[in-house]
Enzyme design. Structure first.
Site, mmCIF file in Angstrom:
data_model
loop_
_atom_site.group_PDB
_atom_site.id
_atom_site.type_symbol
_atom_site.label_atom_id
_atom_site.label_comp_id
_atom_site.label_asym_id
_atom_site.label_seq_id
_atom_site.Cartn_x
_atom_site.Cartn_y
_atom_site.Cartn_z
ATOM 1 N N HIS A 247 0.795 -1.226 0.000
ATOM 2 C CA HIS A 247 0.000 0.000 0.000
ATOM 3 C C HIS A 247 0.826 1.273 0.000
ATOM 4 O O HIS A 247 0.363 2.307 -0.461
ATOM 5 C CB HIS A 247 -0.993 -0.021 1.158
ATOM 6 N N ASP B 176 -4.962 -7.975 -4.074
ATOM 7 C CA ASP B 176 -5.042 -9.078 -3.114
ATOM 8 C C ASP B 176 -5.323 -10.391 -3.823
ATOM 9 O O ASP B 176 -4.858 -11.441 -3.384
ATOM 10 C CB ASP B 176 -6.131 -8.802 -2.069
ATOM 11 N N ARG C 7 2.328 -9.064 -0.692
ATOM 12 C CA ARG C 7 2.471 -7.899 -1.561
ATOM 13 C C ARG C 7 3.590 -6.969 -1.135
ATOM 14 O O ARG C 7 4.190 -6.294 -1.953
ATOM 15 C CB ARG C 7 1.170 -7.072 -1.511
ATOM 16 N N CYS D 10 -10.561 -2.662 -9.594
ATOM 17 C CA CYS D 10 -9.995 -1.505 -8.892
ATOM 18 C C CYS D 10 -8.596 -1.786 -8.349
ATOM 19 O O CYS D 10 -8.045 -0.984 -7.618
ATOM 20 C CB CYS D 10 -10.914 -1.020 -7.788
#
Ligand code: PEP
Ligand code: MG
Length: 595
Positions: free
Chosen positions: A205, A478, A488, A525
């Site tokens: 993120h 994910d 990730r 998305c």
């Protein structure tokens, strides 16, 4: 880490993974863990003491694990650097191994009855001062090590709390061991020019945030902290993954040129802002924006977004001591809905857990995430919300109230079964009735309730989920992570993370087909939605709604304008017949060259 600065700055250059394109040229600021503001309070009961000793032990375990990971990473450095860094990390590890320092931490909690953070801070200051007062320069240097180790333990104790980034000069390039999503949420892009860190991967993120803020960033640069000091001139090339410290004139000029040409290209793309995204053969594609920070709503409309396809509400809970209550959440969400002026806003409920942590959720996180061995497989996202009804209901009420100001959709993260969707629907109905009774303004109808398809099991059961959900949003980030079992954010396995793996593509294709059969809207998305290389494939799968960081909108639109749908469908079929990831990538490159 403890070594002294060279007298004449020598140019140095080293590589990590470029995670957000662009060139930043500025002055380094190394983020020290010690810049956290440490709370201090007395522990009143025996239970409080036990709880804080537990927290301390967990932070120590985590710190030891991190040092081990860094030790492994240091082996990839050139021999001399590996030796130097290895020596230092071993010294740090020894300090956390049942040492006088660790005993001191414990004693201050157990006997001094102060909270773990204050215990660590006080013991570190005490011991470091002791070293500094000695005449021997070798021992005095140990003070730095003690402060660094203490800083690490503190940061782990206060996980989710970011160091203050309030006093930075414009053009600052942040340098750190690790940059968390909460850290990035604090960065002001008018001040921070870019960042680089030792740890982290392209799909975490922090990287997503860097891309969405348009900040060039490099992660996974092993020897960063050995080479860069606060005040050094630094260049971060977020495309190639190169970090250059103390560049000479020629190098600096070369990167200034590169930066200027990238800026010119961005300006050119801005002309597409108001052009509708329609393929060459006339298919309309809806282009939406992903939003992390509410302050970026203007950036989304400015880039021509037709709505918000993903509002990551967890960022509203970061970098604060207390969670926002229903009214505050309502104010924030209502302001986004109003600013979007009738365009749809898809609000995702809290996706906390895994690498996304928020200090304000302190005890809630302690209870549910705590020392989970596999936090990404544990209490994250909807699982946390369903276990914390008060927190969840406050958020849902805020969303329902905000929906009175414009079209809102509610999106649930990490769903695996229709049962979870039904449970939320029941809660929503109950809250709707409660709000109605209170005389609160509500929309005329209940907002659509959609689910993120981001777990392989959910994708494979997409036809069943389509019966209970009003829409799907495919979270390819994910979905890739869980399908391939790749963290990730872990740079050591980042090279294995690949959304082009046929398993991931099949899951996406299956989900899209299930949605089309059930006649419910489906969007993508995850980060692939904003990568023009994927655009023909996704359109070929039948997707007509893409949500991405605002900075990617123009580039994806440019690709759509040139696209022929029938050709994209044919090409997508071809891609799906191939099992090898490398060949798929080559086919996509090929596809990219075609109209
Ligand atoms: C995803 O997983 O693809 C997604 C969009 O959600 P996040 O990146 O916030 O986990
Ligand atoms: Mg996700």
């Amino acid at each position: 880490m403890g070594n002294s600065k060279a007298e004449t700055p020598k140019m140095g250059s080293f590589n990590g993974v470029g995670v957000a394109p662009g060139v930043a040229i500025g002055v380094a600021r190394v983020i020290e863990s010690g810049s956290l503001s440490v709370p201090e309070y007395a522990l009143k009961s025996e239970t409080d003491v036990t709880a804080d000793v537990d927290r301390l032990e967990r932070a120590l375990i985590k710190s030891r694990r991190q040092l081990k990971a860094l030790r492994m990473k240091s082996k990839s450095l050139p021999a001399a650097a590996a030796e130097e860094m290895g020596y230092l990390l071993d010294a740090h590890a020894a300090m956390l191994d049942e040492s006088r320092l660790v005993r001191g931490f414990r004693r201050r909690v157990q006997e001094g009855r102060i909270n773990a953070e204050a215990a660590v801070q006080t013991e570190v200051t005490h011991m470091a001062r002791g070293f500094e007062q000695l005449d021997d320069p070798y021992i005095a240097a140990r003070a730095t090590d003690v402060r660094e180790v203490g800083g690490r333990v503190l940061r782990n104790l206060m996980e989710g709390q970011s160091p203050s980034l309030g006093d930075l000069a414009p053009g600052t390039i942040l340098i750190a061991e690790d940059i968390t999503p909460a850290d990035t949420a604090q960065m002001d892009p008018t001040v921070v020019a870019g960042f680089a860190a030792v740890l982290g991967g392209a799909e975490g993120h922090a990287a997503i945030m860097a891309r969405s803020m348009g900040l060039p960033a490099v992660l996974g640069a092993a020897d960063l902290l050995q080479k860069v000091r606060s005040g050094d001139a630094v260049i971060v090339d977020g495309q190639s993954g190169r970090v250059i410290v103390n560049p000479d004139e020629k190098t600096r000029a070369r990167y200034e040129d590169k930066r200027a040409s990238l800026e010119r290209e961005t300006l050119k793309l801005q002309r597409l802002r108001d052009v509708p995204a329609i393929t060459a053969d006339g298919s309309k594609v809806t282009l939406l924006a992903n939003l992390e920070l509410v302050r970026d709503t203007k950036q989304a409309t400015g880039a021509g977004a037709e709505g918000i396809g993903l509002l990551r509400t967890e960022f509203m809970f970061m970098n604060r001591n207390q969670t926002p209550d229903e009214d505050e959440q309502y104010d924030i969400l209502a302001s986004v809905v109003k600013q979007m002026e009738g365009r749809p806003v898809t609000i995702r409920t809290l996706d906390i857990g895994g690498e996304k942590l928020a200090y304000s959720l302190g005890s809630i996180l302690e209870d549910h995430v705590g020392d989970a061995v596999n936090p990404a497989l544990g209490v994250r996202a909807i699982r946390l919300s369903l276990r914390e009804p008060k927190l969840f209901e406050a958020q849902l009420c805020a969303i329902l109230r905000a929906a009175a100001h414009g079209p809102v959709r509610i999106l649930l993260p990490m769903i695996t079964t229709p049962g979870e969707v039904k449970q939320v629907r029941e809660i929503l109905k109950r809250l709707w009735r409660r709000l109605k009774k209170r005389g609160v303004d509500l929309p005329t109808e209940m907002p659509p309730l959609g689910v993120m398809i981001e777990i392989p099991g959910a994708a494979l059961a997409a036809d069943a989920l389509a019966q209970s959900a009003d829409f799907f949003a495919i979270g390819s980030n994910d979905l890739t992570m869980y399908t391939l079992a790749i963290d990730r954010a872990d740079e050591r396995v980042a090279h294995l993370y690949n959304p082009l793996h046929p398993a991931v593509l099949r899951l996406i294709e299956f989900t899209v087909q299930a949605a089309l059969r059930a006649r419910i809207p489906v969007s993508i998305c995850g980060e692939i939605a904003g990568d023009p290389k994927f655009t023909p494939l996704l359109i070929g799968f039948g997707v007509r709604e893409l949500s991405m960081s605002p900075v990617s909108l123009a580039r994806v639109k440019q690709r759509i304008l040139k696209l022929d749908t029938a050709n994209a469908v044919r090409r997508a079929r071809l891609v799906m017949e191939v099992a090898d990831t490398g060949r798929i990538a080559a086919l996509l490159d090929d596809l990219d060259g075609l109209a």
